[in-house]
Design a protein around this motif. Structure first.
Motif, short mmCIF file in Angstrom:
data_model
loop_
_atom_site.label_atom_id
_atom_site.label_comp_id
_atom_site.label_asym_id
_atom_site.label_seq_id
_atom_site.Cartn_x
_atom_site.Cartn_y
_atom_site.Cartn_z
N SER A 69 121.11 69.16 39.79
CA SER A 69 120.45 69.68 40.93
C SER A 69 119.27 70.48 40.61
O SER A 69 119.04 71.00 39.61
CB SER A 69 121.39 70.76 41.69
N GLY A 70 118.14 70.53 41.52
CA GLY A 70 116.90 71.40 41.22
C GLY A 70 115.67 70.60 42.10
O GLY A 70 116.19 70.19 43.11
N TYR A 71 114.84 70.93 41.37
CA TYR A 71 113.34 70.52 42.35
C TYR A 71 112.59 69.44 41.75
O TYR A 71 112.55 69.16 40.37
CB TYR A 71 112.62 71.83 42.28
N LEU A 72 111.92 68.84 42.53
CA LEU A 72 110.68 67.90 42.14
C LEU A 72 109.51 68.24 42.98
O LEU A 72 109.61 68.55 44.25
CB LEU A 72 111.15 66.22 42.46
N SER A 73 108.56 68.46 42.30
CA SER A 73 107.08 68.73 42.89
C SER A 73 106.71 67.29 43.45
O SER A 73 106.57 66.38 42.73
CB SER A 73 106.24 69.39 42.12
N VAL A 74 106.37 67.06 44.61
CA VAL A 74 105.91 65.89 45.13
C VAL A 74 104.53 66.01 45.64
O VAL A 74 104.25 65.29 46.16
CB VAL A 74 106.76 65.36 46.25
N GLY A 75 103.83 67.22 45.39
CA GLY A 75 102.55 67.23 45.75
C GLY A 75 101.88 68.66 45.40
O GLY A 75 102.90 69.32 44.64
N ASN A 79 107.63 71.65 46.49
CA ASN A 79 109.03 71.51 45.84
C ASN A 79 110.00 71.09 46.64
O ASN A 79 110.70 72.05 47.46
CB ASN A 79 109.03 72.76 45.05
N MET A 80 110.46 69.79 46.46
CA MET A 80 111.67 69.17 47.13
C MET A 80 113.07 69.27 46.37
O MET A 80 113.12 68.94 45.28
CB MET A 80 111.22 67.91 47.49
N GLY A 151 116.20 73.54 53.95
CA GLY A 151 117.21 73.76 53.09
C GLY A 151 116.60 74.59 51.98
O GLY A 151 116.38 75.86 52.05
N PHE A 152 116.78 74.22 50.64
CA PHE A 152 116.14 75.09 49.56
C PHE A 152 114.85 74.63 49.06
O PHE A 152 114.30 74.89 48.26
CB PHE A 152 117.26 74.72 48.41
N SER A 153 114.20 73.47 49.76
CA SER A 153 112.87 72.89 49.39
C SER A 153 111.75 74.24 49.68
O SER A 153 112.17 75.04 50.67
CB SER A 153 112.54 71.90 50.12
N TYR A 154 110.74 74.35 49.13
CA TYR A 154 109.81 75.31 49.45
C TYR A 154 108.65 75.07 49.11
O TYR A 154 108.25 74.14 48.19
CB TYR A 154 110.15 76.87 48.71
N GLY A 155 107.62 75.98 49.44
CA GLY A 155 106.27 75.69 49.22
C GLY A 155 105.26 75.19 50.29
O GLY A 155 105.61 75.58 51.29
N THR A 156 104.03 74.48 50.14
CA THR A 156 103.17 74.04 51.12
C THR A 156 103.98 72.96 52.18
O THR A 156 104.04 71.85 51.44
CB THR A 156 101.94 73.69 50.77
N ASP A 157 103.93 73.22 53.34
CA ASP A 157 104.44 72.19 54.19
C ASP A 157 103.18 71.23 55.03
O ASP A 157 102.90 72.02 55.84
CB ASP A 157 105.68 72.73 55.13
N ASP A 158 102.79 70.32 54.47
CA ASP A 158 101.82 69.68 55.15
C ASP A 158 102.05 68.40 55.86
O ASP A 158 101.39 67.53 56.41
CB ASP A 158 100.56 69.36 54.19
N VAL A 159 103.53 68.22 55.94
CA VAL A 159 104.09 66.93 56.77
C VAL A 159 104.37 67.33 58.24
O VAL A 159 105.21 68.47 58.53
CB VAL A 159 105.45 66.61 56.00
N SER A 160 103.93 66.52 59.32
CA SER A 160 104.17 66.84 60.48
C SER A 160 104.28 65.52 61.20
O SER A 160 104.48 65.44 62.56
CB SER A 160 102.72 67.42 61.18
N SER A 161 104.85 64.48 60.48
CA SER A 161 105.24 63.30 61.24
C SER A 161 106.31 62.54 60.00
O SER A 161 106.14 62.72 58.96
CB SER A 161 104.16 62.31 61.48
N ALA A 354 109.98 76.08 61.75
CA ALA A 354 108.53 75.69 61.41
C ALA A 354 108.36 74.21 61.11
O ALA A 354 107.51 73.59 61.69
CB ALA A 354 108.25 76.50 60.18
N VAL A 355 109.46 73.66 60.68
CA VAL A 355 109.50 72.13 60.44
C VAL A 355 109.42 71.33 61.72
O VAL A 355 108.52 70.53 62.15
CB VAL A 355 110.43 71.90 59.31
N TYR A 356 110.35 71.86 62.52
CA TYR A 356 110.43 71.11 63.82
C TYR A 356 109.17 71.18 64.53
O TYR A 356 108.95 70.38 65.22
CB TYR A 356 111.66 71.85 64.62
N ASP A 357 108.76 72.66 64.68
CA ASP A 357 107.33 72.78 65.32
C ASP A 357 106.11 71.80 64.92
O ASP A 357 105.34 71.60 65.78
CB ASP A 357 106.99 74.16 65.42
N LYS A 358 106.09 71.62 63.63
CA LYS A 358 104.92 70.56 63.20
C LYS A 358 105.38 69.16 63.84
O LYS A 358 104.14 68.66 64.11
CB LYS A 358 105.06 70.68 61.66
#
Length: 475
Positions: A69-75, A79-80, A151-161, A354-358
Motif C-alpha cells: 500500500s502507498g502512493y504513485l505520483s501520476v502528475g 499522489n494517488m 480517501g488518502f490521495s493528496y496533492g493538486t486536483d486538476d480532474v473535473s471530469s 471539493a472533488v464532487y464540486d469539480k
C-alpha cells in the motif's frame, strides 16, 4: 517491461522485505526517517514515483498472503493512493482486478472495508476481521483512491471530469506493472459501482485505446489485458435514469414511495423540464448547459423524490438513519498507527466535497457514458456485467436495466427483447438475469447500493464467473 531509474541506495540494510520483482526493475531508493519506512522507486517512462510499504499487517492477515500500500505520483504533485492484496489462492496465476468506488469523489476504501475486501467490520465492530467472501479469494485485488483528494490521495486536483480522470489511472497502472511485472500478462478486470457507471466505461474504453496506440507505436507502455468490466448500481445515462427514479418510486417491489397522481406529476415534470435540459447538454456539450441540466433534473426529480418519505436512498427497505453498512471502518482508518502502517500520508477523507464540486462544475453527471460502454461491449474483447441490488433507489435496477438494453452492439436486439429469468446459486433463486454474447444483466434480490455487502456470497460467485470471461449462469 518498462525501465526504472534508480536514484539512491538500497533499503537492504534497513531490513525491509522487498517484492521478488525488485531486482528486475531497479533498486529501492530511500526510506524516510519517520514512523513509516517506504520503499521508493521512480518510473522513468511515465515520470511517476512509487512510495509504498510492504506487508503492513493491516486488514489481510491470512498467512502467506502479501499486500502493498502507498502512493504513485501520476502528475505534478498528484499522489494517488493504492492498496494491493495478493490472491489468497494461486496468486502467481490469478487475474488482476482494480476496484473503484464512485461519488464522484468517494474513496475505494469503502469497497475494500464495506464490500469485497479481505476484511470487514461485522455489526459495527471497532476492529476488522477476515472476510470469507473477499474477492481476493479468486483475484489479486488493487483498490485505488481517485481522483486526487479522495480517501488518502493528496496533492493538486486538476480532474473535473471522468474523461480527465482516465489517463491518471492508466499512468498508475503502468507504474504498478513496472514495479510488479509479474502481473503484466494477467487477465485484467475493472469493477466499480455507483458513479462507476461513468468511471467504468470511460476507463475501459481509454485502456483499450491505449492498447491500440501501443500496438501502433504511438504510445509506449504495457498492454492492459482487459477481459472483464463489472458495474453494479451504476449511473450511466441521465435521460434513462432520471425517469427510472420516477418508475422505481412508484413500482418497486418493496414499497411504493409515491401515489399514482404523484407519479403522473413527476413524469410530466421530467418530460417538460429535465429531458429538454439533458438534450441541450448533449447537443452543445458545454459545461454550462450540462451543469444546468444536472441542477434542473436534481431539483425536479431526484431531490424531491428522495424526500417523499423516510427511507434510505441506498436501501429503500430502511429508514434514512439506517446504520448499515457500518461506518466504523472510517474511524479505524483515522488511527495514526493504522495510517503509519499502510503508508498513508494524510487523514482519510471518505467523500470530500471539493472533488464532487469539480465534477458538478462541468456537468459530468449529465453526460451519458452509453457510447463508451457500447464501444467496450462491441469490441468483443471484454465480458461486461451490468448488475444491481434491487433495494437501491439512488442507482436503481430499473435504470440499470434500461441502460443495459440501450447498449449498442451486435447482440442488442436479442438482448433488449429478452426477458429476465431466475438466477440461482446452489439451486436457490437469488435474482433475475439475461445474457447475450459477452453482455449480462443481473438484478440481485435483497441488496442495496453496495451489493457485495448485502449479498457477499452471491457477489463472489458473479465476480468469479465474469472474470472467467463467461456470461453469468445459475449454479
Amino acid at each position: 517491461m518498462l525501465a526504472f531509474t534508480v536514484i539512491l541506495a538500497s533499503l537492504a540494510a534497513l531490513g525491509v522485505a522487498l517484492p521478488t520483482s525488485s531486482s528486475q526493475n531497479g533498486s529501492p531508493v530511500s526510506a524516510r526517517d519517520t514512523a513509516t519506512k517506504y520503499i521508493t522507486f521512480e518510473h522513468a517512462a511515465t515520470g511517476s514515483r512509487l512510495d509504498y510499504v510492504n506487508n503492513s499487517g493491516i486488514c489481510e492477515t491470512t498467512p502467506g498472503v502479501n499486500q502493498y500500500s502507498g502512493y504513485l505520483s501520476v502528475g505534478n504533485n498528484m499522489n494517488m493512493f493504492f492498496w494491493f492484496f495478493e490472491a489468497r489462492n494461486n496468486p502467481s496465476t490469478a487475474p488482476l482486478v482494480t476496484w473503484f468506488n464512485g461519488g464522484p469523489g468517494c474513496s475505494s476504501m469503502i469497497g475494500l472495508f464495506q464490500e469485497n475486501g479481505p476484511c470487514h467490520f461485522e455489526d459495527g465492530a471497532s476492529e476488522p476481521s477476515l472476510n470469507p467472501y473477499s474477492w481476493n479469494n479468486y483475484a489479486n485485488m488493487l483498490y485505488i483512491d481517485q481522483p486526487i483528494g479522495v480517501g488518502f490521495s493528496y496533492g493538486t486536483d486538476d480532474v473535473s471530469s471522468t474523461q480527465q480522470a482516465a489517463p491518471h489511472v492508466w499512468t498508475l497502472l503502468q507504474a504498478f506493472f513496472a514495479q510488479f511485472p509479474q502481473y503484466e500478462s494477467r487477465d485484467f478486470g475493472v469493477f466499480t459501482e455507483s458513479y462507476g457507471g461513468h468511471y467504468g466505461p470511460e476507463f475501459a474504453e481509454y485502456f483499450e485505446q491505449q492498447n491500440t496506440a501501443i500496438d501502433k507505436g504511438t504510445v509506449k507502455g504495457e498492454h492492459l489485458n482487459l477481459v472483464a468490466l463489472g458495474i453494479n448500481n451504476g449511473w450511466f445515462d441521465p435521460t434513462l435514469q432520471y425517469k427510472a427514479y420516477v418508475d422505481y418510486a412508484y413500482n418497486n417491489t418493496y414499497k411504493a414511495l409515491i401515489s399514482k397522481s404523484q407519479y403522473t406529476s413527476y413524469l410530466s415534470k421530467y418530460n417538460s423540464d429535465c429531458v429538454p435540459a439533458l438534450k441541450k447538454c448533449a447537443s452543445s456539450g458545454s459545461n454550462s448547459d450540462c451543469s444546468t441540466a444536472q441542477t434542473t433534473c436534481y431539483n425536479d426529480i431526484e431531490g424531491p423524490l428522495s424526500q417523499v418519505s423516510d427511507f434510505d436512498v441506498y436501501d429503500v427497505r430502511e429508514p434514512s438513519n439506517d446504520p448499515y453498512p457500518p461506518s466504523t471502518y472510517s474511524t479505524y482508518l483515522q488511527q495514526t498507527s493504522v495510517q503509519n502502517a499502510i503508508g498513508a500520508k494524510q487523514k482519510y477523507q471518505e467523500c470530500p466535497d471539493a472533488v464532487y464540486d469539480k465534477f458538478s462544475s462541468t456537468g459530468d453527471d449529465s453526460r451519458s457514458t452509453l457510447s463508451q460502454l457500447s464501444s467496450v461491449v462491441q469490441s468483443g474483447n471484454v465480458t461486461t456485467l451490468v448488475w444491481a441490488g434491487d433495494a437501491d433507489f439512488i442507482c436503481n435496477w430499473f435504470g440499470g436495466l434500461a441502460a443495459a438494453n440501450a447498449i449498442d452492439y451486435d447482440g442488442q436486439a436479442t438482448f433488449s427483447n429478452a426477458g429476465l429469468k431466475p438466477y440461482t446459486m446452489n439451486g436457490q433463486e437469488v435474482g433475475t438475469f439475461k445474457t447475450q454474447g459477452k453482455l449480462s444483466f443481473l438484478r440481485v434480490y435483497g441488496a442495496g447500493h453496495e451489493v457485495p455487502y448485502y449479498q457477499p456470497e452471491v457477489a463472489l460467485q458473479v465476480f468469479e464467473q465474469t472474470m472467467k470471461g463467461q456470461a453469468i449462469s445459475s449454479t
